[in-house]
Design an enzyme around this catalytic site. Structure first.
Site, PDB file in Angstrom:
ATOM      1  N   ALA A 118      15.552  46.292  68.684  1.00 23.92           N
ATOM      2  CA  ALA A 118      16.598  46.027  69.676  1.00 23.92           C
ATOM      3  C   ALA A 118      17.950  46.022  68.985  1.00 23.92           C
ATOM      4  CB  ALA A 118      16.379  44.679  70.356  1.00 23.92           C
ATOM      5  N   THR A 131      15.375  35.414  72.171  1.00 25.22           N
ATOM      6  CA  THR A 131      16.497  34.768  71.486  1.00 25.22           C
ATOM      7  C   THR A 131      16.940  33.506  72.204  1.00 25.22           C
ATOM      8  OG1 THR A 131      18.851  35.044  70.986  1.00 25.22           O
ATOM      9  CG2 THR A 131      18.022  36.317  72.808  1.00 25.22           C
ATOM     10  N   TYR A 169      23.995  40.785  75.709  1.00 20.66           N
ATOM     11  CA  TYR A 169      22.826  40.760  74.813  1.00 20.66           C
ATOM     12  C   TYR A 169      21.771  39.797  75.360  1.00 20.66           C
ATOM     13  CZ  TYR A 169      19.985  39.379  70.823  1.00 20.66           C
ATOM     14  OH  TYR A 169      18.928  39.058  70.015  1.00 20.66           O
ATOM     15  N   LYS A 186      17.856  40.509  76.885  1.00 24.57           N
ATOM     16  CA  LYS A 186      16.632  39.880  76.367  1.00 24.57           C
ATOM     17  C   LYS A 186      15.902  39.121  77.476  1.00 24.57           C
ATOM     18  CE  LYS A 186      16.462  40.993  71.971  1.00 24.57           C
ATOM     19  NZ  LYS A 186      15.267  41.350  71.182  1.00 24.57           N
ATOM     20  N   ASP A 231      31.323  31.099  71.460  1.00 28.89           N
ATOM     21  CA  ASP A 231      30.484  30.274  70.580  1.00 28.89           C
ATOM     22  C   ASP A 231      30.299  28.878  71.181  1.00 28.89           C
ATOM     23  OD1 ASP A 231      29.860  31.984  68.498  1.00 28.89           O
ATOM     24  OD2 ASP A 231      31.521  31.347  67.215  1.00 28.89           O
TER      25      ASP A 231
HETATM   26  N1  UFG Z   1      30.719  31.770  61.758  1.00 25.45           N
HETATM   27  C1  UFG Z   1      31.862  31.541  60.978  1.00 25.45           C
HETATM   28  N2  UFG Z   1      32.300  32.550  60.174  1.00 25.45           N
HETATM   29  C2  UFG Z   1      31.675  33.761  60.086  1.00 25.45           C
HETATM   30  C3  UFG Z   1      30.503  33.990  60.869  1.00 25.45           C
HETATM   31  C4  UFG Z   1      30.073  32.961  61.691  1.00 25.45           C
HETATM   32  O1  UFG Z   1      32.468  30.463  61.035  1.00 25.45           O
HETATM   33  O2  UFG Z   1      32.133  34.634  59.338  1.00 25.45           O
HETATM   34  C5  UFG Z   1      30.234  30.669  62.609  1.00 25.45           C
HETATM   35  C6  UFG Z   1      30.153  31.063  64.083  1.00 25.45           C
HETATM   36  O3  UFG Z   1      31.386  30.879  64.712  1.00 25.45           O
HETATM   37  C7  UFG Z   1      29.067  30.108  64.562  1.00 25.45           C
HETATM   38  C8  UFG Z   1      28.130  29.967  63.353  1.00 25.45           C
HETATM   39  O4  UFG Z   1      28.916  30.370  62.224  1.00 25.45           O
HETATM   40  O5  UFG Z   1      29.618  28.866  64.842  1.00 25.45           O
HETATM   41  C9  UFG Z   1      26.896  30.833  63.428  1.00 25.45           C
HETATM   42  O6  UFG Z   1      27.286  32.163  63.732  1.00 25.45           O
HETATM   43  P1  UFG Z   1      26.293  33.414  63.605  1.00 25.45           P
HETATM   44  O7  UFG Z   1      27.070  34.625  64.017  1.00 25.45           O
HETATM   45  O8  UFG Z   1      25.646  33.421  62.268  1.00 25.45           O
HETATM   46  O9  UFG Z   1      25.150  33.098  64.659  1.00 25.45           O
HETATM   47  P2  UFG Z   1      25.243  32.782  66.235  1.00 25.45           P
HETATM   48  O10 UFG Z   1      24.823  31.358  66.406  1.00 25.45           O
HETATM   49  O11 UFG Z   1      26.530  33.185  66.816  1.00 25.45           O
HETATM   50  O12 UFG Z   1      24.183  33.831  66.811  1.00 25.45           O
HETATM   51  C10 UFG Z   1      22.789  33.679  66.646  1.00 25.45           C
HETATM   52  C11 UFG Z   1      22.132  35.031  66.606  1.00 25.45           C
HETATM   53  C12 UFG Z   1      22.320  35.746  67.915  1.00 25.45           C
HETATM   54  C13 UFG Z   1      21.826  34.874  69.026  1.00 25.45           C
HETATM   55  C14 UFG Z   1      22.476  33.531  68.969  1.00 25.45           C
HETATM   56  C15 UFG Z   1      21.857  32.617  69.965  1.00 25.45           C
HETATM   57  O13 UFG Z   1      22.693  35.796  65.572  1.00 25.45           O
HETATM   58  O14 UFG Z   1      21.591  36.952  67.908  1.00 25.45           O
HETATM   59  O15 UFG Z   1      22.278  32.929  67.692  1.00 25.45           O
HETATM   60  O16 UFG Z   1      22.756  31.643  70.349  1.00 25.45           O
HETATM   61  F1  UFG Z   1      22.141  35.450  70.217  1.00 25.45           F
END
Ligand code: UFG
Length: 325
Positions: free
Chosen positions: A74, A116, A140, A144, A281
């Site tokens: 995916a 997810t 996304y 799913k 977020d």
């Molecule tokens: N973050 C930063 N700096 C960065 C990258 C991320 O501060 O460079 C923060 C984001 O704002 C967030 C946390 O780190 O608060 C986690 O971010 P990620 O992008 O690592 O993960 P997410 O929680 O946004 O996303 C994950 C999966 C998605 C899924 C989601 C479900 O990657 O596929 O959880 O809520 F959809």
């Protein structure tokens, strides 16, 4: 069992493939390498190279019967899905419909789907149980959830048991296999890459959330624990229809706690910029995992921050340019 793994060259699919082989299953991989890596394939495993969007190809793959399908393939970039929603509907939903159709006609006896936490959107209650309403907040997550519905309906009509595994924040690595996305959007690989290449820079997206240290809280789960959950879902007693499981550690960690764990694991100073919040977020997402523990006997025993950061750092240090070197 004989198992077809779609997306077996990807991050979670490749680790799961190794676990299945180690447990004595016979594995075949289907991948189009749009995001996966040939270097992540195990030697000697039959490969079907092609797209799930090609229904004839999918039919031919499943013409040789398999007992089960594990469906990882995916697109998974939340931000991109908001800009190019139909890319996600076409690939994720369209590809899954072709796969389900072929699997049902081929008499597959079990189907395990990579879902997810994004299906929950921004839930009111923590930890999030599988009873929480599904209200995705991006395309996304919509795709799913749409696949979960298609899977539930197909499982009921065709009479095969199906499982949807709702991952929280997949992370970590095994000695051979790690996280290498392009572009990389995830916290831990971005942070570790910036430690290897200070020119890459690293920013915390928002430190004014209503959490104890002001940064977002997530539930980080080691990819090896996720892989084991797939094997358990495959081997568990069959239940009719669709069974849904959250896969998380039931422990929340803030972005600042991840930074501290990275500093401890690497011995390097972590000095981020602070940038504005990233749109969409939620402040806090933590899984309730009692159902997976009870029904599957799953124990996420590698999902503590020291182990996650140690394993991820070990892989990134040895692969500073990902699978390219
Ligand atoms: N973050 C930063 N700096 C960065 C990258 C991320 O501060 O460079 C923060 C984001 O704002 C967030 C946390 O780190 O608060 C986690 O971010 P990620 O992008 O690592 O993960 P997410 O929680 O946004 O996303 C994950 C999966 C998605 C899924 C989601 C479900 O990657 O596929 O959880 O809520 F959809």
């Amino acid at each position: 069992m004989k198992v077809l793994v779609t997306g077996g060259a990807g991050y979670i699919g490749s680790v799961t493939t190794r676990v299945l082989l180690a447990r004595g299953h016979e594995v075949e991989i289907l991948d189009d390498f749009s995001t996966g890596h040939r270097e992540a394939l195990p030697p000697g495993v039959p490969l079907h190279e092609g797209s799930l969007l090609d229904a004839g190809f999918v039919d031919r793959v499943l013409a040789a019967p398999v007992d089960a399908v594990l469906h990882f393939a995916a697109f998974s970039l939340v931000g991109e899905s908001a800009v190019r929603p139909l890319k996600y509907y076409r690939n994720n939903v369209g590809g899954s419909v072709n796969l389900l159709d072929a699997a049902a006609r081929a008499g597959v006896r079990r189907f395990v789907f990579s879902s997810t936490a994004a299906v929950y959107g921004e839930p009111d209650e923590m930890p999030i149980t599988e009873h929480a309403p599904t209200r995705p907040v991006n395309p996304y997550g919509h795709t799913k959830l749409a696949i979960e519905w298609a899977l539930a309906d197909t499982a009921a009509a065709a009479g095969f048991p199906a499982v949807a595994l709702r991952y929280f924040n997949a992370c970590g690595a095994t000695p051979e296999l790690g996280e290498d996305h392009e572009p990389e959007t995830h916290l831990i690989p971005r942070l570790l890459r910036s430690l290897l290449d200070p020119a890459a820079g690293f920013a915390v997206f928002g430190d004014d959330y209503p959490t104890p240290d002001g940064t977002c809280i997530r539930d980080y789960v080691h990819v090896a624990d996720l892989a084991e959950a797939h094997a358990l879902a495959l081997e568990a007693d069959a239940r009719p229809g669709l069974s849904v499981y959250n896969l998380g550690s039931e422990t929340g960690a803030s972005v600042r706690e991840i930074l501290a764990a990275a500093a401890a694991a690497t011995g390097l100073p972590v000095e981020p910029r602070i940038e504005p919040r990233r749109p969409g977020d939620p402040a806090r997402l933590v899984a309730g995992n009692a159902r997976a523990r009870r029904d599957l006997g799953w124990r996420p025993c590698r999902s503590d921050l020291p182990t996650i950061l140690r394993d991820a750092w070990d892989w990134h240090r040895r692969h500073p340019r990902g699978y390219r070197g």
